[in-house]
Design a protein around this motif. Sequence first.
Motif, PDB file in Angstrom:
ATOM      1  N   VAL A  80       0.919  -1.219  -0.034  1.00  0.00           N
ATOM      2  CA  VAL A  80      -0.062  -0.054   0.041  1.00  0.00           C
ATOM      3  C   VAL A  80       0.871   1.209   0.019  1.00  0.00           C
ATOM      4  N   THR A  81       0.383   2.214  -0.798  1.00  0.00           N
ATOM      5  CA  THR A  81       1.456   3.753  -0.807  1.00  0.00           C
ATOM      6  C   THR A  81       1.258   4.088   0.350  1.00  0.00           C
ATOM      7  N   ILE A  82       2.324   5.016   0.570  1.00  0.00           N
ATOM      8  CA  ILE A  82       2.523   5.708   2.085  1.00  0.00           C
ATOM      9  C   ILE A  82       1.150   6.661   2.224  1.00  0.00           C
ATOM     10  N   VAL A  83       0.939   7.366   1.086  1.00  0.00           N
ATOM     11  CA  VAL A  83      -0.271   8.315   1.211  1.00  0.00           C
ATOM     12  C   VAL A  83      -1.617   7.545   1.488  1.00  0.00           C
ATOM     13  N   ASP A  84      -1.792   6.266   0.964  1.00  0.00           N
ATOM     14  CA  ASP A  84      -2.832   5.442   1.349  1.00  0.00           C
ATOM     15  C   ASP A  84      -2.722   4.969   2.684  1.00  0.00           C
ATOM     16  N   SER A  85      -1.787   4.735   3.077  1.00  0.00           N
ATOM     17  CA  SER A  85      -1.509   4.112   4.317  1.00  0.00           C
ATOM     18  C   SER A  85      -2.105   5.146   5.424  1.00  0.00           C
ATOM     19  N   ILE A  86      -1.506   6.215   5.221  1.00  0.00           N
ATOM     20  CA  ILE A  86      -1.831   7.345   6.364  1.00  0.00           C
ATOM     21  C   ILE A  86      -3.369   7.711   6.041  1.00  0.00           C
ATOM     22  N   HIS A  87      -3.657   7.693   5.071  1.00  0.00           N
ATOM     23  CA  HIS A  87      -5.143   7.925   4.923  1.00  0.00           C
ATOM     24  C   HIS A  87      -6.166   6.887   5.715  1.00  0.00           C
ATOM     25  N   ILE A  88      -5.624   5.809   5.596  1.00  0.00           N
ATOM     26  CA  ILE A  88      -6.219   4.510   6.028  1.00  0.00           C
ATOM     27  C   ILE A  88      -6.304   4.604   7.561  1.00  0.00           C
ATOM     28  N   LEU A  89      -4.931   4.705   8.043  1.00  0.00           N
ATOM     29  CA  LEU A  89      -4.825   5.018   9.587  1.00  0.00           C
ATOM     30  C   LEU A  89      -5.255   6.185  10.334  1.00  0.00           C
ATOM     31  N   ALA A  90      -5.513   7.119   9.618  1.00  0.00           N
ATOM     32  CA  ALA A  90      -6.070   8.444   9.987  1.00  0.00           C
ATOM     33  C   ALA A  90      -7.483   8.312  10.303  1.00  0.00           C
ATOM     34  N   GLU A  91      -8.097   7.378   9.511  1.00  0.00           N
ATOM     35  CA  GLU A  91      -9.697   7.240   9.652  1.00  0.00           C
ATOM     36  C   GLU A  91      -9.976   6.122  10.776  1.00  0.00           C
ATOM     37  N   GLN A  92      -8.826   5.173  11.283  1.00  0.00           N
ATOM     38  CA  GLN A  92      -9.189   4.227  12.182  1.00  0.00           C
ATOM     39  C   GLN A  92      -8.639   4.448  13.606  1.00  0.00           C
ATOM     40  N   THR A  93      -7.405   5.413  13.627  1.00  0.00           N
ATOM     41  CA  THR A  93      -6.765   5.418  14.939  1.00  0.00           C
ATOM     42  C   THR A  93      -7.926   5.958  15.924  1.00  0.00           C
ATOM     43  N   GLU A  94      -7.725   5.725  17.225  1.00  0.00           N
ATOM     44  CA  GLU A  94      -8.576   6.085  18.404  1.00  0.00           C
ATOM     45  C   GLU A  94      -8.206   7.234  18.829  1.00  0.00           C
ATOM     46  N   SER A  95      -7.008   7.764  18.360  1.00  0.00           N
ATOM     47  CA  SER A  95      -6.362   9.198  19.057  1.00  0.00           C
ATOM     48  C   SER A  95      -6.807  10.287  18.120  1.00  0.00           C
ATOM     49  N   LYS A  96      -7.740  10.964  18.838  1.00  0.00           N
ATOM     50  CA  LYS A  96      -7.929  12.328  17.724  1.00  0.00           C
ATOM     51  C   LYS A  96      -6.789  13.257  17.474  1.00  0.00           C
ATOM     52  N   ALA A  97      -5.932  13.490  18.373  1.00  0.00           N
ATOM     53  CA  ALA A  97      -4.773  14.363  18.003  1.00  0.00           C
ATOM     54  C   ALA A  97      -3.814  13.623  16.843  1.00  0.00           C
ATOM     55  N   LEU A  98      -3.548  12.188  16.824  1.00  0.00           N
ATOM     56  CA  LEU A  98      -3.013  11.753  16.025  1.00  0.00           C
ATOM     57  C   LEU A  98      -3.713  11.553  14.526  1.00  0.00           C
ATOM     58  N   ALA A  99      -4.931  11.527  14.698  1.00  0.00           N
ATOM     59  CA  ALA A  99      -5.758  11.484  13.389  1.00  0.00           C
ATOM     60  C   ALA A  99      -5.599  12.859  12.771  1.00  0.00           C
ATOM     61  N   ARG A 100      -5.506  13.982  13.471  1.00  0.00           N
ATOM     62  CA  ARG A 100      -5.552  15.293  12.802  1.00  0.00           C
ATOM     63  C   ARG A 100      -4.110  15.544  12.195  1.00  0.00           C
ATOM     64  N   ALA A 101      -3.071  15.034  13.247  1.00  0.00           N
ATOM     65  CA  ALA A 101      -1.761  14.993  12.410  1.00  0.00           C
ATOM     66  C   ALA A 101      -1.511  14.416  11.167  1.00  0.00           C
ATOM     67  N   LEU A 102      -2.194  12.922  10.969  1.00  0.00           N
ATOM     68  CA  LEU A 102      -2.153  12.324   9.909  1.00  0.00           C
ATOM     69  C   LEU A 102      -2.629  12.918   8.837  1.00  0.00           C
ATOM     70  N   ASP A 103      -3.958  13.545   9.044  1.00  0.00           N
ATOM     71  CA  ASP A 103      -4.612  14.182   7.975  1.00  0.00           C
ATOM     72  C   ASP A 103      -3.837  15.416   7.426  1.00  0.00           C
ATOM     73  N   ASP A 104      -3.221  16.094   8.308  1.00  0.00           N
ATOM     74  CA  ASP A 104      -2.245  17.041   7.727  1.00  0.00           C
ATOM     75  C   ASP A 104      -1.221  16.571   7.068  1.00  0.00           C
ATOM     76  N   MET A 105      -0.318  15.499   7.576  1.00  0.00           N
ATOM     77  CA  MET A 105       0.619  14.814   6.868  1.00  0.00           C
ATOM     78  C   MET A 105       0.226  14.323   5.542  1.00  0.00           C
ATOM     79  N   GLU A 106      -0.916  13.958   5.443  1.00  0.00           N
ATOM     80  CA  GLU A 106      -1.556  13.453   4.043  1.00  0.00           C
ATOM     81  C   GLU A 106      -1.545  14.473   2.983  1.00  0.00           C
ATOM     82  N   GLN A 107      -1.669  15.650   3.505  1.00  0.00           N
ATOM     83  CA  GLN A 107      -1.925  16.790   2.466  1.00  0.00           C
ATOM     84  C   GLN A 107      -0.311  17.055   2.063  1.00  0.00           C
ATOM     85  N   HIS A 108       0.661  16.998   2.780  1.00  0.00           N
ATOM     86  CA  HIS A 108       1.817  17.520   2.669  1.00  0.00           C
ATOM     87  C   HIS A 108       2.482  16.146   1.804  1.00  0.00           C
TER      88      HIS A 108
END
Length: 403
Positions: A80-108
């Motif tokens: 799985v590509t890194i971008v898609d992996s980050i997208h998947i993990l952002a949706e399923q992580t229990e941590s809101k702070a981590l999800a927000r960071a992953l959303d921003d990382m996906e954009q970068h």
Amino acid sequence: MAQFKYEGRDRSGRKKSGTIAANSRREAVLKLREKGIRPIVIAQVPSSVWNKEISIGRAVKLQHFVVFLRQFATLVRAGVTIVDSIHILAEQTESKALARALDDMEQHLREGNPLSAAAAKHPRIFPPLFVNMVRAGEASGTLDETLDRLADHFEKVHRTRQKIVSALAYPVAVAIIAVAVVIFLLVSVVPTFVDMFADFHAELPAITKFVLKASAFMQHYWWMITLLAIGVFLLFTALRRQKRTKYYLDYAAMRLPIFGTLVQKAALARVTRTLSSLVSSSVPILEALSISERVVENEVIASVLDEARTALERGQSLAEPLRRHWAFPPLVAQMITIGEQTGSLDAMLGKVADFYEAEVDAGTDRLKSLIEPLMIVLLAGVVGTIVTSIIVPMYDIFNHIQQ
């Protein structure tokens, strides 16, 4: 960044809602479309102190971070590509702070930035250890192995920390209960006997007089005791943030009669595990020492690492400054010397970390078995003293009435 609340549907037509961080409404819409969400309603969340999330300590719990690393490594290894992996993990992580960071990382990442650079923009979520090891993994093409190694590292750090917390939890809980019981007895129980003692003009023992005075002080000046406790806590917190005073606090903690050895071994386990992980990921040794200084959370150990880094810059041995300092037992310096001579420094550091992690495990078990009976005796002694100070004069009064 502002927060935008949205409602919409994904590509399969399912309803989606939540919040997303963006600099503008347009940017929020673009981010949602990149996630495959067609927004129907989107509005900026008003900024106020009441809707800000408050975090104390780590922004992301260590166990959530370990799960993220394990899943990330699995996805990358599966192709799985890194971008898609980050997208998947952002949706399923229990941590809101981590999800927000992953959303921003996906954009970068979609803008062409490497994973290490995107992670570096969130230092409260991703520590320097993560950023540098990922950078090394990207350069060597072994990102999946690096992520697994990071997961192992943080898992072992978490296990060691939990062992220490569990060892200290019992005495802290008993101490809190003891204080609560003493306050209850002094404020609610002891005052009911004061008038009775005064009516009979009984000669009170010294311990009873002391308890009655303590009860009177507690009733009249409870606010002063509360303010003093809060002041001590705030002062201690402020001192911990000062590098110089933290050094002396860490020094004192490592010199404590019973807990000091445990604190020292836990710090050694953490620093050797960090160095081992960094060196095995091909991070330069000078940079590895600098990172370890920042993540060890012990200023005494950090000062020795700074000396070791200076020694290496001068062409000297890494082990020599460690050998001269009391915080590092001879075993550490000897193993590092062997590692330097044989070119297996990461393996030797890993063995030292394994040894001290096992020592912490055994030490916490011994500490709990020693402290539990001591705390029970202490609690019984404190409560028993107060109760005895009331019962003894009552017996004297009872005998006086019979006579």
